[in-house]
Write an enzyme that holds these catalytic residues in place. Structure first.
Site, mmCIF file in Angstrom:
data_model
loop_
_atom_site.group_PDB
_atom_site.id
_atom_site.type_symbol
_atom_site.label_atom_id
_atom_site.label_comp_id
_atom_site.label_asym_id
_atom_site.label_seq_id
_atom_site.Cartn_x
_atom_site.Cartn_y
_atom_site.Cartn_z
ATOM 1 N N THR A 295 -5.846 2.149 -7.115
ATOM 2 C CA THR A 295 -7.126 2.085 -6.403
ATOM 3 C C THR A 295 -7.964 3.282 -6.800
ATOM 4 O O THR A 295 -7.549 4.430 -6.624
ATOM 5 C CB THR A 295 -6.904 2.054 -4.887
ATOM 6 O OG1 THR A 295 -6.167 0.872 -4.540
ATOM 7 C CG2 THR A 295 -8.220 2.034 -4.139
ATOM 8 N N HIS B 154 -13.332 -2.329 -1.606
ATOM 9 C CA HIS B 154 -12.411 -1.776 -0.606
ATOM 10 C C HIS B 154 -12.660 -2.393 0.776
ATOM 11 O O HIS B 154 -12.609 -1.711 1.797
ATOM 12 C CB HIS B 154 -12.550 -0.251 -0.527
ATOM 13 C CG HIS B 154 -11.263 0.446 -0.198
ATOM 14 N ND1 HIS B 154 -10.395 0.905 -1.160
ATOM 15 C CD2 HIS B 154 -10.676 0.755 0.990
ATOM 16 C CE1 HIS B 154 -9.347 1.482 -0.579
ATOM 17 N NE2 HIS B 154 -9.504 1.387 0.727
ATOM 18 N N TYR C 68 -2.741 5.538 -5.105
ATOM 19 C CA TYR C 68 -3.930 6.335 -5.374
ATOM 20 C C TYR C 68 -3.550 7.458 -6.328
ATOM 21 O O TYR C 68 -2.386 7.839 -6.432
ATOM 22 C CB TYR C 68 -4.487 6.942 -4.086
ATOM 23 C CG TYR C 68 -5.006 5.944 -3.086
ATOM 24 C CD1 TYR C 68 -6.315 5.485 -3.142
ATOM 25 C CD2 TYR C 68 -4.177 5.463 -2.064
ATOM 26 C CE1 TYR C 68 -6.791 4.574 -2.208
ATOM 27 C CE2 TYR C 68 -4.645 4.552 -1.134
ATOM 28 C CZ TYR C 68 -5.954 4.110 -1.211
ATOM 29 O OH TYR C 68 -6.422 3.209 -0.293
ATOM 30 N N SER D 89 0.817 -1.209 0.000
ATOM 31 C CA SER D 89 0.000 0.000 0.000
ATOM 32 C C SER D 89 0.853 1.263 0.000
ATOM 33 O O SER D 89 1.909 1.318 0.642
ATOM 34 C CB SER D 89 -0.908 0.013 1.236
ATOM 35 O OG SER D 89 -1.557 1.263 1.384
ATOM 36 N N LYS E 264 -8.043 -1.262 -9.382
ATOM 37 C CA LYS E 264 -8.674 -1.894 -8.213
ATOM 38 C C LYS E 264 -9.866 -1.052 -7.750
ATOM 39 O O LYS E 264 -9.731 0.153 -7.523
ATOM 40 C CB LYS E 264 -7.652 -2.008 -7.080
ATOM 41 C CG LYS E 264 -8.184 -2.608 -5.781
ATOM 42 C CD LYS E 264 -7.072 -2.715 -4.762
ATOM 43 C CE LYS E 264 -7.540 -3.280 -3.445
ATOM 44 N NZ LYS E 264 -8.385 -2.327 -2.700
#
Length: 352
Positions: A185, A271, A159, A135, A247
């Site tokens: 994401t 999520h 992101y 992440s 995602k």
């Protein structure tokens, strides 16, 4: 070492290959024989605000419950008198071999669960021969995780940030550190409402080294761009040779749009039910997305995977692999206390 050992053991149980192995694991594990045992352990040993941060779902948590329940509504129809004496779980994702179709999701702030955090997690993934997605909100840096397990298949999750330079630098760092895919994401233009975290006034307790320049403290003030569009996917493709996985896809229309924009993978995800409540469970959304994509991109799934039969159902419905988030974090939590409360021999071999 204990951190990655416990997650490795967790990863070993979803695909227990035989009854004899299962019973041997039960004997070795003492009382830790199901993923829910690890969840209960985490709930009992983590401080309330840390436990709530990992466990919480959005609003009424209807989708959080349904992610698991939807798997159980699907029934298996077994065929009998088939030779199952030689089984293999190996597969590939984006051309890279993995030992089983179970990978580790990009959960943030893993040092909340264990001081080794994402370093322990990537070592577990390496030892099991599977993929870990890191992440952007990790508590270990891109480079630190890479150095801990350079031979592990690693993807990096990012992101689309309000400041494009931040996104760009993360992409460049991940590619330079040997990550094999970029997971974008797309379902967090703004932070979801999680009641427990609001009540707890949750703030990130540790530094986020990949976002250190942004000084992120509160999840309600994340620096994600609320203005992101498909043009940003095109822009990301222009920055890197890494294949891109999108995602957060739940609809056929978005899956088709993703393919139009040249992505290599579609990750069916809500999520972990942490963003928008009352959306479909991922296993319900999966079949139509697989059909719409028609093999032009690989399809993955996360959300609610708790049993080997859940993995089987996802694969049968067209997923290339599944990713797990919360269960891996429970494994880390168990290990951090195991050194003083439990003998290492009693840790479970859980996911294979």
């Amino acid at each position: 070492r204990q951190g990655h050992t416990c997650v490795t053991n967790l990863l070993q149980w979803l695909l227990v290959p035989s009854c004899s192995d299962f019973h041997a694991a039960i004997v070795a594990a003492n009382t830790m024989i199901r993923l829910s045992d690890f969840e209960q352990y985490a709930r009992e040993h983590l401080a309330k605000k840390w436990k709530d941060f990992h466990a919480d779902g959005a609003c009424g948590q209807f989708t959080l419950k349904d992610n698991e329940a939807a798997f159980q509504r699907l029934k298996l129809l077994p065929r009998i008198l088939r030779d199952v004496s030689h089984l293999a779980t190996e597969t590939t994702i984006l051309g890279e071999k993995i030992s089983m179709p179970i990978c580790i999701s990009p959960s943030g702030s893993q040092k909340i669960a264990h001081l080794d955090g994402e370093v322990a997690m990537v070592k577990a993934a390496r030892s099991m021969g599977t993929c870990m997605a890191l992440s952007a909100y990790a508590t270990c840096s891109i480079e630190e995780v890479s150095e801990a397990a350079p031979d592990c298949l690693r993807w990096f999750q990012v992101y689309i940030m309000s400041d494009p330079n931040v996104t760009k630098q993360l992409v460049f760092r991940a590619e330079a550190a040997g990550y094999k895919a970029l997971v974008v994401t797309v379902d967090v233009p703004i932070a979801g409402i999680r009641y427990a975290s609001v009540r707890n006034q949750f703030e990130f307790p540790l530094k986020l080294p990949n976002l250190e320049s942004l000084n992120v403290k509160s999840f309600s003030k994340i620096p994600n761009s609320a203005a992101a569009t498909w043009k940003d996917i095109d822009w990301l493709r222009s920055l890197t040779k890494m294949p891109i996985v999108v995602k957060g896809i739940l609809t056929v229309d978005d899956a088709r749009e993703a393919v139009k924009h040249g992505v290599s993978g579609i990750w069916v995800s809500n999520h972990g039910a942490r963003q928008l409540d009352t959306v479909p469970s991922t296993i319900e959304a999966l079949p139509e997305i697989v059909k719409a994509v028609g093999g032009t991109a690989e399809v993955y799934l996360d959300g609610g995977v708790r049993y080997g039969t859940d993995v089987l159902k996802a694969i049968a419905l067209g997923a290339r692999a599944v990713f797990i988030g919360r269960p891996a974090l429970w494994g880390l939590t168990h290990s951090v206390s195991a050194s003083s409360l439990l003998d290492q021999r009693h840790q479970v071999e859980i996911l294979t």
